[in-house]
Design a protein around this motif. Structure first.
Motif, PDB file in Angstrom:
ATOM      1  N   SER A 120      -7.577   2.668   0.972  1.00  0.00           N
ATOM      2  CA  SER A 120      -7.025   3.720   1.738  1.00  0.00           C
ATOM      3  C   SER A 120      -7.028   5.113   1.155  1.00  0.00           C
ATOM      4  N   ALA A 121      -8.261   5.580   0.578  1.00  0.00           N
ATOM      5  CA  ALA A 121      -8.419   6.726   0.401  1.00  0.00           C
ATOM      6  C   ALA A 121      -8.354   7.900   1.286  1.00  0.00           C
ATOM      7  N   GLY A 122      -7.527   9.067   0.840  1.00  0.00           N
ATOM      8  CA  GLY A 122      -7.426   9.882   2.092  1.00  0.00           C
ATOM      9  C   GLY A 122      -6.144   9.514   3.009  1.00  0.00           C
ATOM     10  N   ILE A 123      -5.743   8.463   2.992  1.00  0.00           N
ATOM     11  CA  ILE A 123      -4.646   8.370   4.025  1.00  0.00           C
ATOM     12  C   ILE A 123      -3.693   7.560   3.555  1.00  0.00           C
ATOM     13  N   TRP A 167       0.269   7.741 -20.661  1.00  0.00           N
ATOM     14  CA  TRP A 167      -0.425   7.100 -19.254  1.00  0.00           C
ATOM     15  C   TRP A 167       0.132   5.876 -18.881  1.00  0.00           C
ATOM     16  N   GLN A 168       0.286   6.175 -17.494  1.00  0.00           N
ATOM     17  CA  GLN A 168       1.020   4.863 -16.761  1.00  0.00           C
ATOM     18  C   GLN A 168       0.594   4.847 -15.340  1.00  0.00           C
ATOM     19  N   ARG A 169      -0.619   4.099 -15.143  1.00  0.00           N
ATOM     20  CA  ARG A 169      -1.050   4.155 -13.677  1.00  0.00           C
ATOM     21  C   ARG A 169       0.087   3.616 -12.776  1.00  0.00           C
ATOM     22  N   GLY A 170       0.553   4.243 -11.835  1.00  0.00           N
ATOM     23  CA  GLY A 170       1.526   3.783 -10.827  1.00  0.00           C
ATOM     24  C   GLY A 170       1.335   2.372 -10.357  1.00  0.00           C
ATOM     25  N   ALA A 171       1.865   1.328 -10.128  1.00  0.00           N
ATOM     26  CA  ALA A 171       1.396   0.034  -9.680  1.00  0.00           C
ATOM     27  C   ALA A 171       1.069  -0.043  -8.253  1.00  0.00           C
ATOM     28  N   SER A 172       0.115  -0.736  -7.834  1.00  0.00           N
ATOM     29  CA  SER A 172      -0.376  -0.932  -6.674  1.00  0.00           C
ATOM     30  C   SER A 172       0.587  -2.028  -6.043  1.00  0.00           C
ATOM     31  N   ILE A 173       0.717  -2.165  -4.738  1.00  0.00           N
ATOM     32  CA  ILE A 173       1.757  -2.851  -4.021  1.00  0.00           C
ATOM     33  C   ILE A 173       0.833  -3.993  -3.492  1.00  0.00           C
ATOM     34  N   ASP A 174       1.248  -5.260  -3.766  1.00  0.00           N
ATOM     35  CA  ASP A 174       0.554  -6.457  -3.176  1.00  0.00           C
ATOM     36  C   ASP A 174       0.403  -6.483  -1.728  1.00  0.00           C
ATOM     37  N   GLY A 175      -0.253  -7.110  -1.191  1.00  0.00           N
ATOM     38  CA  GLY A 175      -0.328  -7.393   0.413  1.00  0.00           C
ATOM     39  C   GLY A 175      -0.547  -6.155   1.367  1.00  0.00           C
ATOM     40  N   LEU A 176      -0.924  -5.013   0.620  1.00  0.00           N
ATOM     41  CA  LEU A 176      -1.294  -3.812   1.633  1.00  0.00           C
ATOM     42  C   LEU A 176      -2.497  -3.802   2.211  1.00  0.00           C
ATOM     43  N   HIS A 177      -3.403  -4.671   1.974  1.00  0.00           N
ATOM     44  CA  HIS A 177      -4.834  -4.769   2.499  1.00  0.00           C
ATOM     45  C   HIS A 177      -4.864  -5.831   3.812  1.00  0.00           C
ATOM     46  N   ILE A 178      -3.629  -6.168   4.203  1.00  0.00           N
ATOM     47  CA  ILE A 178      -3.365  -7.118   5.317  1.00  0.00           C
ATOM     48  C   ILE A 178      -2.147  -6.687   6.201  1.00  0.00           C
ATOM     49  N   GLY A 179      -2.136  -6.664   7.539  1.00  0.00           N
ATOM     50  CA  GLY A 179      -0.858  -6.413   8.267  1.00  0.00           C
ATOM     51  C   GLY A 179      -0.921  -4.797   8.792  1.00  0.00           C
ATOM     52  N   VAL A 180       0.040  -4.271   9.050  1.00  0.00           N
ATOM     53  CA  VAL A 180       0.224  -3.209   9.580  1.00  0.00           C
ATOM     54  C   VAL A 180       0.957  -2.211   8.484  1.00  0.00           C
ATOM     55  N   HIS A 181       0.316  -0.989   8.307  1.00  0.00           N
ATOM     56  CA  HIS A 181       0.970  -0.339   7.270  1.00  0.00           C
ATOM     57  C   HIS A 181       0.955   1.212   7.524  1.00  0.00           C
ATOM     58  N   PRO A 182       1.904   1.988   7.086  1.00  0.00           N
ATOM     59  CA  PRO A 182       2.000   3.281   7.592  1.00  0.00           C
ATOM     60  C   PRO A 182       1.080   4.111   6.577  1.00  0.00           C
ATOM     61  N   GLN A 183       0.508   5.352   7.310  1.00  0.00           N
ATOM     62  CA  GLN A 183      -0.316   6.366   6.450  1.00  0.00           C
ATOM     63  C   GLN A 183       0.572   7.273   6.119  1.00  0.00           C
ATOM     64  N   VAL A 239      -4.353  -0.873  10.078  1.00  0.00           N
ATOM     65  CA  VAL A 239      -4.340  -2.097  10.344  1.00  0.00           C
ATOM     66  C   VAL A 239      -5.217  -2.957   9.498  1.00  0.00           C
ATOM     67  N   GLY A 240      -4.774  -3.968   8.784  1.00  0.00           N
ATOM     68  CA  GLY A 240      -5.634  -4.843   7.937  1.00  0.00           C
ATOM     69  C   GLY A 240      -5.846  -6.393   8.369  1.00  0.00           C
ATOM     70  N   ALA A 241      -6.836  -6.800   7.951  1.00  0.00           N
ATOM     71  CA  ALA A 241      -7.077  -8.398   8.263  1.00  0.00           C
ATOM     72  C   ALA A 241      -7.973  -8.731   7.423  1.00  0.00           C
ATOM     73  N   VAL A 242      -8.019 -10.046   6.920  1.00  0.00           N
ATOM     74  CA  VAL A 242      -8.645 -10.909   6.131  1.00  0.00           C
ATOM     75  C   VAL A 242      -9.899 -11.686   6.913  1.00  0.00           C
ATOM     76  N   ALA A 243     -11.179 -11.449   6.381  1.00  0.00           N
ATOM     77  CA  ALA A 243     -12.231 -12.353   6.730  1.00  0.00           C
ATOM     78  C   ALA A 243     -12.291 -13.785   6.115  1.00  0.00           C
ATOM     79  N   PRO A 244     -11.774 -14.843   6.908  1.00  0.00           N
ATOM     80  CA  PRO A 244     -11.992 -16.186   6.075  1.00  0.00           C
ATOM     81  C   PRO A 244     -12.901 -16.291   5.019  1.00  0.00           C
ATOM     82  N   LEU A 245     -12.353 -16.448   3.748  1.00  0.00           N
ATOM     83  CA  LEU A 245     -13.277 -16.759   2.854  1.00  0.00           C
ATOM     84  C   LEU A 245     -14.297 -15.759   2.609  1.00  0.00           C
ATOM     85  N   GLY A 246     -14.099 -14.556   3.020  1.00  0.00           N
ATOM     86  CA  GLY A 246     -15.011 -13.281   3.084  1.00  0.00           C
ATOM     87  C   GLY A 246     -16.331 -13.454   3.813  1.00  0.00           C
TER      88      GLY A 246
END
Length: 463
Positions: free
Chosen positions: A130-133, A268-284, A291-298
């Motif tokens: 999601s770089a840039g968005i 230093w403390q890198r802010g946590a990433s959020i699980d599940g943001l690679h799949i489904g609908v998420h605001p920019q 919109v993200g979706a998984v290729a079954p088993l890659g």
């Protein structure tokens, strides 16, 4: 930028300031020998049991719809149609027959090749998908990424790097893979009213940084680290961790500070990433969504890739982004199209919900395509997904056909390591133990694993 024969010794830091260093060990001569690699590339097709493998490295994981069409077409014409999304956000084509040159030429014509043929192997820069968005990003990493990628491919000396040598550039996004180890990582940092980059060697952005530089010095830092590595590493030392086993980190950083001014990076403390943001609908960050979706088993086939490319043209900006979770994103989708895009991805065969067990499983190629694998991990993973579906569970499992762990660049919460066809040892991740973690059970079938889960309802997987 190569130092002279007089090196510098490790020097203590006071109040976080890098001090000048005195004379010490001599620099070791740089090797001009290109480090050999068995990894596939775009220009190097590597043979496997199921045919040749061609790996297409994508800049920041991004690919245009027309380029995706080119990949789909050559996969159909010159291979068996199997396309894989890798755990470093690249694509590879499997099952390539004897017409390798005929497969490569259209990919080069589509703009998927390196700027310099010798630079193909070193295009190993991973960004957030999601770089840039991303709404949480501190700044857009893509301009710096482009600068780094050009240098990696055109700086002749960097062609000596191993195909496994990898760099990560993280802009502080909520969607970021923070568990894959990299030889050099850089992570966005805000301080003193200006943007900075924290950085570290042979690790992840969750580690304590080695220091920081202003964003404007990010490119110079990457060049200095890579040149220093090549100055000091022997030909058999392919990765930064190999060099750090020989040279203390403090000494390496003192040498680096001679080339690029470094500053300390306290608290230093890198802010946590959020699980599940690679799949489904998420605001920019703007009024659109991705919109993200998984290729079954890659894995996806040519029809799936061609279909999602057309969807990107119709409802997005004509581009796709692949992710380290072996999924893909359609960026810059208008909100009113989100549900339709998600439904069409499912129709194409993608998994659009993290509640689907298959979306949580990772499996290597397995014995159907790899001579080193002891089990058909893809088939066994599908059987496991069916059983988990019946249990109403979506648990994170990694199935590996051998100890090399090709499918997962980080240690998964649970690993099934093949010991024979259809049989696996079960491990749970344990930060205090090397490898896959703590052995829980030996020689399990998929059916026996089902019973094991019944007998251990309070396992870490259910936490």
């Amino acid at each position: 930028m190569t130092p002279g024969k007089a090196g510098i010794m490790a020097t203590p830091r006071r109040r976080g300031v890098f001090l000048p260093a005195g004379p010490a060990l001599n620099e070791r001569p740089s090797s001009s020998v290109v480090r050999p690699s068995g990894c596939p590339g775009l220009l190097r097709v590597v043979q496997a049991l199921d045919g040749g493998i061609c790996r297409i490295k994508l800049d920041g994981g991004s690919i245009l719809a027309d380029q995706a069409d080119a990949v789909a077409t050559v996969a159909e014409r010159f291979a068996d149609g199997v396309i894989e999304a890798t755990n470093r956000a690249n694509l590879q084509i499997r099952g390539i027959g004897p017409q390798q040159d005929a497969l490569i030429a259209p990919l080069l014509a589509a703009g998927l090749g390196p700027r310099n043929p010798a630079g193909d192997d070193v295009r190993n820069l991973m960004l957030s998908p999601s770089a840039g968005i991303d709404r949480q990003m501190l700044f857009d990493t893509r301009p710096l990424a482009e600068q780094i990628l050009v240098t990696l491919q055109t700086h002749e000396r960097f062609h000596e790097l191993s195909a496994k040598f990898a760099v990560q550039l993280d802009g502080g996004e909520a969607l970021a893979m923070l568990e894959h180890h990299h030889d050099l990582w850089l992570s966005a940092l805000a301080g003193d009213g200006k943007p900075w980059l924290a950085f570290g060697l042979a690790g992840v952005p969750l580690d304590k940084p080695a220091g920081r530089v202003p964003l404007a010095q990010g490119h110079a830092l990457v060049v200095a680290v890579l040149e220093l590595f090549l100055d000091l590493a022997r030909p058999d030392q392919n990765r930064m961790r190999h060099l750090l086993a020989d040279i203390p980190a403090d000494e390496l950083l003192a040498r680096l500070a001679r080339r690029v001014p470094l500053q300390p990076c306290p608290d230093w403390q890198r802010g946590a990433s959020i699980d599940g943001l690679h799949i489904g609908v998420h605001p920019q960050y703007d009024d659109r969504v991705y919109v993200g979706a998984v290729a079954p088993l890659g894995r996806l086939d040519a029809a799936m890739l061609r279909g999602v490319a057309q969807l990107a043209r119709e409802k997005g900006d004509g581009s796709l982004r692949f992710t380290p979770w072996q999924s893909l994103l359609l960026p810059n989708v208008r909100r009113e199209y989100a549900d339709e895009v998600l439904a069409r991805l499912e129709q194409l065969g993608f998994l659009a919900s993290s509640d689907q067990p298959l979306a949580q499983l990772i499996a290597c190629t397995g014995s159907s395509g790899c001579a080193k694998a002891l089990a058909d991990t893809k088939a066994d993973a599908r059987r496991l997904a069916e059983r988990l579906q019946g249990r109403g569970q979506a648990l994170e499992f990694h199935l590996s056909g051998c100890p090399r762990s090709c499918a997962a660049a980080h240690i998964a919460p649970a690993t099934l390591l093949a010991v024979a066809p259809g049989r696996y040892d079960l491990y749970f991740r344990d930060a205090t133990l090397p490898g896959f973690g703590a052995l829980q059970a030996h020689n399990l079938t998929i059916e026996a694993l089902d019973h094991w889960l019944d007998a251990h309802p309070r396992s870490p997987l259910d936490a």
